[in-house]
Design an enzyme around this catalytic site. Structure first.
Site, PDB file in Angstrom:
ATOM      1  N   ALA A 151     -28.847 -18.371  41.195  1.00 27.48           N
ATOM      2  CA  ALA A 151     -29.943 -18.631  42.129  1.00 27.48           C
ATOM      3  C   ALA A 151     -29.587 -19.722  43.138  1.00 27.48           C
ATOM      4  O   ALA A 151     -28.510 -20.314  43.091  1.00 27.48           O
ATOM      5  CB  ALA A 151     -31.192 -19.006  41.338  1.00 27.48           C
ATOM      6  N   HIS A 152     -30.517 -19.982  44.023  1.00 27.64           N
ATOM      7  CA  HIS A 152     -30.222 -20.910  45.122  1.00 27.64           C
ATOM      8  C   HIS A 152     -29.958 -22.330  44.629  1.00 27.64           C
ATOM      9  O   HIS A 152     -30.581 -22.819  43.721  1.00 27.64           O
ATOM     10  CB  HIS A 152     -31.312 -20.899  46.194  1.00 27.64           C
TER      11      HIS A 152
END
Lengths: 335, 335, 335
Positions: free
Chosen positions: B236-237
């Protein structure tokens, strides 16, 4: 670029400071420079607020005193940060029109303001609304429709008879409308049940990269307005996902499950088929939802993480739990 | 094709046997033929070593006596097998140059020795280094860069502002730089936080098929040198994955998690957001990492597999565990 | 469109009613209209049977009395429904032939009755059999082969040296033949083991969207006849999946695992590497298979879902299970 005054105007916020100050981007408190807007949401970053080098900060009024630079005042600084991020959106925008290397069927309808990228394919009967983008290499099947201002990213695939609303984002490698996993057992092995339903997605839906939403068996799979789905999620045939529900990465929802509105599923959650989850339910990470949930609230399964040696000693006892309870009951009888 | 002597030379190993013996490929001990190289690593295959039909075997000196054929002697036979496999790499190599059916922006820079496959797209400002391959149908977004000798396989997608180092492999359907899952709740539902960070990947990184690495919200998502990631993994980011860490298939790492160097995550592991895992941590399969890990070692969660009937009897007791402990405490008081 | 009599003939069933009645599609009992065929399988839908507006219903003889409309009589109504669904298959079929925007190597062999979609790529030495479809943007690597009547959907990727049988469906974004996750640890970090095996898939195999089947390290990864695999599944290198086994979404099978025939793995199951599962095994959802299974039957792991507060109270006791058992043993000694 905006001036601070313009930003305040766009976000409908009060401000204190220099209305003409130029703001060119957004950054975290710690890394923001003299033309960046920042935001203060969590108390644990208070020291960063006090020392920020930002041009201005979106901040609740009660913390404005501790902000050494210009302020945009909001009771909802995180939401205002989201809106500000949209004002500074630098995502490259393709030109309107159909790229010369795209393949668009004569019987398809593409709005003149829409963009179809190189090597994208639009099949007969498909429609793309105003301002929408079908990215490079993406595929839009027969009779499928995309609303307005929707962005379908490179190489995403939308099968036939799928409807996507307006203001949606469909990320790369997402697949909308592949066959549901429907088979009947017969003397020759599994026999396929042709999946003749489609997919119906509302407006403001986001579908993450490599996420799959299967078409329905006979009726449609439905994703309601405002649903946001992260990467690597599987939504099986004939599911219905209610309005504004959020599903985090790596989750899997089995066939015909119905999930209510305003639910949040954390990452890696599994939901078995044919269950119903009511509105306003939160499911924690990697939980398996094995039955319907009729009361709002938070639900979990799983065991705590531990060092492997310690975990093993406890895990082996899990296999003896029924016996342990029987031994306990036996002792209780004797007292 | 190599002679045994050439192989020994390339791998910098001593050998015993016929230096001129031709070696044309690699195979397991049991199936190797008279021009195949094989390798012996695990004692449980000793009988296979003794009866192998290989031309030669990479083997530790202590087992050389039991090898009926020519030997390449190494203290690290598995590593030498890896290097030998690279010498016999038969993966089809595309021609250098831009295929006539590719779409490359005028403002992109593709090294003359690089290859861009049919229907691939290279956007403005993108760069591809010497000897790299952008496979058929793959997409390289605006301003993104690929180093040297990196292979991007068919239909992989690299969004804008993503940097991939040298000597990397990005498998098909991988997505680098799709939007992180960032939204703020507002009166109109979820409002998108534009993800303006990019992805920064080091050298010698492998990204598996259908694996996704999201772009950062404000700062970059970072994959350091030598990281290897299997298929179907979600990063994820704003995650940071440390040097030489290995992540097996179907794992999911939530936003802003930081994983140290030389870690190994087995398959199906979940890591919640904003935690930090130190160097040299091993996490066993399908474990959920719910907190930071500050000590090297192995970590686990979950319960043992059992026949479903037996498992059910124990699992129902899991739901009574707190009560069981209370009953136990009550008995203890009475004694 | 079929008449009821024709349908009975095609499905080899007895019927009661008007042989000339036109049937144009299939629907659920509740939504079926006057030209739809429906089916009755589960007793819980008996009320829907009694009030259906269908033209005709596939029904077991014992329920025919309660069907208000024409009947097709079968002891296996669900299987007959599957076969009927195939008769009404409305999935858009592409034209035979190679699309002008496809890229097919001179040295490839595409049967004249096969279809290669726009922007698809067929490499040298590849073969596509009679009646098969390589969808838009799909990729077929060097020397790979597709049998007859197999459908490869848009943007799916098949690497080199992969063989797919006849009557298969490969959904979009599936990847067959990406590198297995094979590396040796060396002084410079992970060193790649070139994956020189291929993939061998039998007939009547279905591979879901975003599912990955890795190529073998030295020998092939094998998927036998009649295997059905849902979306988002990972099959690692050198696995063998036995005949007619079904694997539901989000499951992951680690390297060299061997799964027997007629097994069913529910969603989210993990199987560790190098284990063997015998024929006729069922594994329930999100179970982790950590050892070989030698007896047919059903297997499970995990804990029951509960409200998070209650779950936490029990989960914390899981971490004390070994201590709880010791305390119990101590009490038992004292009695």
């Amino acid at each position: 670029m905006y001036s601070l005054g313009e930003l305040a105007d766009r976000l409908d916020l009060q401000f204190s400071g220099d209305a003409t100050r130029p703001i060119t981007g957004i950054a975290n408190l710690a890394s923001a420079g003299p033309s960046d807007l920042s935001f203060f949401v969590e108390r644990k970053y208070l020291e960063q607020l006090r020392t920020t080098g930002a041009a201005a900060v979106i901040v609740a009024a009660e913390y404005a005193q501790q902000c050494p630079v210009d302020c945009l005042l909001s009771d909802h600084p995180y939401l205002m940060f989201a809106r500000a991020s949209q004002l500074f959106d630098g995502t490259p925008q393709p030109q309107p029109g159909v790229h010369a290397a795209a393949t668009v069927a004569a019987e398809a309808r593409v709005h003149p303001s829409a963009s179809v990228g190189p090597h994208a394919v639009v099949e007969a009967g498909a429609e793309i609304g105003a301002g929408s983008v079908l990215g490079a290499g993406a595929y839009l099947g027969h009779g499928s429709r995309i609303g307005e201002r929707t962005r379908v990213c490179a190489n995403a695939v939308i099968y036939h008879d799928v409807q996507v609303g307006s203001d949606c984002v469909i990320h790369s490698q997402a697949v909308l409308g592949a066959d549901g996993f429907g088979f009947a057992q017969g003397p020759r092995g599994w026999e396929k049940i042709v999946q003749s339903g489609g997919v119906r997605m509302g407006d403001r839906v986001e579908i993450g990269a490599c996420t799959t939403v299967d078409r329905g068996a006979l009726e449609h799979t439905v994703i309601e307005d405002g649903v946001i789905i992260d990467n690597q999620v599987q939504i099986a045939h004939n599911c219905r996902i209610g309005k504004n529900t959020a599903i985090a990465g790596c989750s899997g929802i089995a066939g015909s499950a119905i999930i209510g509105a305003n639910c949040t599923l954390a990452g890696g959650v599994g939901v078995v088929g044919h269950v119903e989850i009511c509105d306003n339910v939160h499911v924690t990470g990697m939980t398996m939802v094995t039955r319907s949930i009729t009361e709002p609230g938070s639900y979990s399964s799983g065991t705590p993480m531990a060092a492997t040696g310690e975990w093993k000693r406890n895990a082996v006892r899990f296999s003896q739990l029924d016996a342990i309870q029987a031994r306990l009951a036996s002792l209780e009888k004797q007292r």
